[in-house]
Structure formats: C-alpha cells, structure tokens
Design a protein around this motif. Structure first.
Motif, short mmCIF file in Angstrom:
data_model
loop_
_atom_site.label_atom_id
_atom_site.label_comp_id
_atom_site.label_asym_id
_atom_site.label_seq_id
_atom_site.Cartn_x
_atom_site.Cartn_y
_atom_site.Cartn_z
N ARG A 45 0.91 -11.21 -3.28
CA ARG A 45 0.77 -11.43 -4.71
C ARG A 45 1.68 -10.47 -5.48
O ARG A 45 1.91 -9.33 -5.07
CB ARG A 45 -0.68 -11.20 -5.13
N PRO A 46 2.21 -10.89 -6.65
CA PRO A 46 3.09 -10.01 -7.42
C PRO A 46 2.41 -8.74 -7.91
O PRO A 46 3.07 -7.71 -8.08
CB PRO A 46 3.52 -10.89 -8.61
N GLU A 47 1.07 -8.78 -8.09
CA GLU A 47 0.36 -7.59 -8.54
C GLU A 47 0.52 -6.43 -7.56
O GLU A 47 0.52 -5.26 -7.95
CB GLU A 47 -1.14 -7.89 -8.72
N CYS A 48 0.64 -6.76 -6.28
CA CYS A 48 0.70 -5.71 -5.25
C CYS A 48 2.03 -4.97 -5.25
O CYS A 48 2.17 -3.95 -4.57
CB CYS A 48 0.43 -6.32 -3.88
N ALA A 49 3.01 -5.47 -5.98
CA ALA A 49 4.29 -4.77 -6.09
C ALA A 49 4.31 -3.85 -7.30
O ALA A 49 5.30 -3.15 -7.54
CB ALA A 49 5.43 -5.78 -6.18
N ARG A 50 3.23 -3.84 -8.08
CA ARG A 50 3.17 -3.02 -9.28
C ARG A 50 2.53 -1.67 -8.99
O ARG A 50 1.95 -1.44 -7.93
CB ARG A 50 2.35 -3.73 -10.37
N THR A 51 2.61 -0.79 -9.97
CA THR A 51 1.92 0.50 -9.91
C THR A 51 0.46 0.27 -10.28
O THR A 51 0.16 -0.42 -11.26
CB THR A 51 2.56 1.49 -10.89
N TYR A 70 -13.11 4.18 -0.87
CA TYR A 70 -11.92 5.02 -0.94
C TYR A 70 -11.16 4.63 -2.20
O TYR A 70 -10.91 3.44 -2.45
CB TYR A 70 -11.03 4.83 0.28
N VAL A 71 -10.79 5.62 -3.01
CA VAL A 71 -10.02 5.39 -4.24
C VAL A 71 -8.60 5.87 -4.00
O VAL A 71 -8.38 7.00 -3.55
CB VAL A 71 -10.63 6.15 -5.43
N GLY A 72 -7.63 5.01 -4.29
CA GLY A 72 -6.23 5.37 -4.08
C GLY A 72 -5.35 4.92 -5.22
O GLY A 72 -5.77 4.20 -6.13
N GLU A 73 -4.10 5.35 -5.19
CA GLU A 73 -3.10 4.94 -6.19
C GLU A 73 -1.76 4.81 -5.50
O GLU A 73 -1.49 5.46 -4.48
CB GLU A 73 -3.04 5.94 -7.36
N SER A 74 -0.90 3.97 -6.06
CA SER A 74 0.44 3.81 -5.48
C SER A 74 1.31 3.05 -6.46
O SER A 74 0.83 2.31 -7.32
CB SER A 74 0.36 3.05 -4.16
N ASP A 75 2.62 3.24 -6.33
CA ASP A 75 3.55 2.39 -7.08
C ASP A 75 4.05 1.24 -6.21
O ASP A 75 4.90 0.46 -6.63
CB ASP A 75 4.73 3.20 -7.65
N ASP A 76 3.50 1.13 -5.01
CA ASP A 76 3.74 -0.01 -4.12
C ASP A 76 2.46 -0.23 -3.33
O ASP A 76 2.32 0.19 -2.18
CB ASP A 76 4.92 0.26 -3.18
N VAL A 77 1.51 -0.89 -3.98
CA VAL A 77 0.17 -1.01 -3.39
C VAL A 77 0.21 -1.81 -2.10
O VAL A 77 -0.53 -1.53 -1.16
CB VAL A 77 -0.79 -1.65 -4.41
N ALA A 78 1.07 -2.83 -2.03
CA ALA A 78 1.14 -3.65 -0.82
C ALA A 78 1.44 -2.79 0.40
O ALA A 78 0.80 -2.92 1.46
CB ALA A 78 2.21 -4.73 -0.98
N GLN A 79 2.42 -1.89 0.29
CA GLN A 79 2.78 -1.04 1.41
C GLN A 79 1.64 -0.10 1.78
O GLN A 79 1.35 0.13 2.97
CB GLN A 79 4.03 -0.22 1.06
#
Length: 311
Positions: A45-51, A70-79
């Motif tokens: 999904r395109p959302e997973c390429a967002r921050t 588990y709480v996480g953050e990323s600018d590339d959630v898919a990866q």
C-alpha cells in the motif's frame, strides 16, 4: 455533552478480516490496519512508503489474557515491518498478530514528528496500563518547536479517538474511582453504586464500582489468598496480578488490591476475588440493598425510553 464525530471506515478487500482504513473528518491523519497474515498486501500500500508511527499488537506470550504492544516509527514503514516479520533470532518479533499504521494524508509528517509521537504514545500506553509494552522505557524527545508540539498534541488526540473504534484500546485512559474526587467538574463520568462481594469462609470482602462502562475492584479490597478453582479460566490473570504487585498479602490470610483495577467484566473480577470461576452478575451485590448486579442493570434498562426521532 461531548459532540459526536464521523469516522470513515473502508474495507480494502471487502472483507471484515482483511485490510481496513480509517479517517476522521477534518483530520489529516490516515490509519491502516490488518492482520499479520495480510502483511504482503499491506506493505504494498502507498501508506507504507510514508513517514509514520505503527503498532504491533498481539497476546502476551506469558499471559494470553493480556495484550502486548510494540510502538515504532519510521520513514519507510514497509521496510521496518519486513524486519519485524523475521524470526526473533534474526531480530524480528514473534508475538504480534495485527499491525496498525498511522500516517498523514498530506504527507507533512517528518521524522522529527514521528519520533515525538512515538515517545508520547509510549508514555500514554504506559500510563493507561491496558497492555504490556515491548518497548521498555520511552526516550523523551523534545526536538520540536512549540507550534509543532501543539499540532502533534491534536494528532495524538485523534489517534486516541480512532484506535478504540478499531478494537485497540491500549491508549484509552483509565478513569479510576479513586481519581474522581480530583477530576475536573467539566469531565462528566458515568458511575454506578458500589458493589460488594463477600467470601464468608475466608472472611474476605471486596468493593467494586463501574465507571464509564469499566468494572473496577477498589483499592484495599480483599481476595482469596490462592486460586482454589479448576485449572485454566481466570487463573492466569489471578497469578499475573500477584506477580505485578496488584494483589499483595495483607498479613491476615488474604490478598489485598494495591490499587483500583479495571476488569473487562464483573465475572472476571469475581473470579479473581474468589479464586475460582464465579458469575459476577449474581455474586456482586449493590452495597446496602443486596440487589444483584444483574438486577441493578435490568432496572436501569427498564427506566430508559428511546429518544424521539427528529421531525
């Protein structure tokens, strides 16, 4: 009275157990959630390429009655999700069964924003006490200008509104009965009368109260000193409350509640107090009247009338 809100839910593949998106009107946030079994579709999904920030949710391996998050953050959630999906010995996480991702429709969330959100979300989840966090202690992140912190406070408020609608209540604040004396008057709460449960043989007595639909056993209530019922059921919860220090020996042959504790039903509360399975709807009695919880609830239902439709 609080104003209502509209939340738009969309079943991506038309099934209730597949991918789901959620949005609140006039909020730039976008929520995507789905089971781990749909991870291959979700990461496309395109959302997973967002921050964004994300939550991994599943039963706690040590106590299936509790939720681990588990709480996480990323600018590339898919990866990042692909990494979490690896076996635990390869740096992944085994416990989670569902994932929930929060991004921005206008893509204005920056790395600094999501680091700040992650820190605050860990603090909120810890304070709410509704789950076991896989993160450990949050690291305070103060690298945002004052105006951005205000924007993120609003963003957090919307996250806390929409997640319970999706079945994730680990960010929802507990309104404990003991805190109501100091609660602001403008925050109305729904309270029941106090209920009492006596165990004559062990001379234990517990008090409870329902606040905003949650059944609390009150601080200082007494419970049986050990589990005496059949194996299974709420035995795991009983043992876990002892391990966590919610139930502590009182020196008189009982266990005592060290704080108000919210149960998901009167029967769960009754089972822990009695140390065996129990029907909470009949064992909890209104203090002073002897009316059962079930009778009290029926009485309430019989006194309400449907709201008239607008002309």
């Amino acid at each position: 009275m609080s104003q209502g809100r509209s939340i738009r839910l969309f079943l991506v593949d038309g099934t209730p157990n597949g991918l789901l998106t959620a949005e609140i009107m006039n909020w730039t946030g976008h929520v995507l959630t789905g089971p781990r079994s749909k991870l291959a579709e979700l990461v496309q999904r395109p959302e997973c390429a967002r921050t964004g920030v994300y939550f991994l949710i599943g039963p706690d391996p040590d106590d299936s009655l509790r939720t681990r998050v588990y709480v996480g953050e990323s600018d590339d959630v898919a990866q990042r999700l692909k990494q979490h999906n690896r076996p635990e010995e390869q740096g992944g996480k085994d416990f989670w069964e569902r994932v929930c991702l929060v991004t921005s429709k206008d893509q204005n969330l920056t790395k600094a924003h999501v680091k700040y959100l992650e820190s605050k979300l860990i603090d909120i989840a810890t304070g709410a006490g509704r789950c076991l966090l896989a993160n450990g202690t949050a690291h305070e992140y103060a690298g945002l200008p004052e105006s951005d912190r205000a924007d993120m406070a609003y963003f957090l408020e919307q996250i806390r509104t929409v997640l319970p609608v999706l079945g994730f209540d680990f960010l929802r604040e507990l309104t404990k009965p003991s805190s109501l004396a100091t609660a602001p008057a403008e925050q109305p709460v729904s309270r029941s009368p106090r209920f009492v449960l006596d165990i004559p043989k062990s001379k234990a007595r517990a008090l409870a109260e329902e606040v905003d639909g949650e059944f609390f056993v009150l601080k200082g209530s007494k419970a049986r000193a050990e589990w005496v019922g059949a194996q299974g059921g709420y035995q795991g919860m009983f043992k876990q409350l002892v391990v966590e220090g919610m139930l502590v020996p009182d020196g008189n042959g009982h266990l005592s509640f060290s704080n108000d504790y919210a149960f998901n039903s009167p029967s769960a509360a009754a089972a822990v107090v009695c140390g065996r399975s129990a029907n909470g709807r009949t064992t909890w009695l209104v203090e002073g009247s002897g009316q059962t919880y079930a009778a009290w609830q029926d009485q309430r239902l019989n006194t309400v009338t449907p709201l008239a439709e607008d002309a």
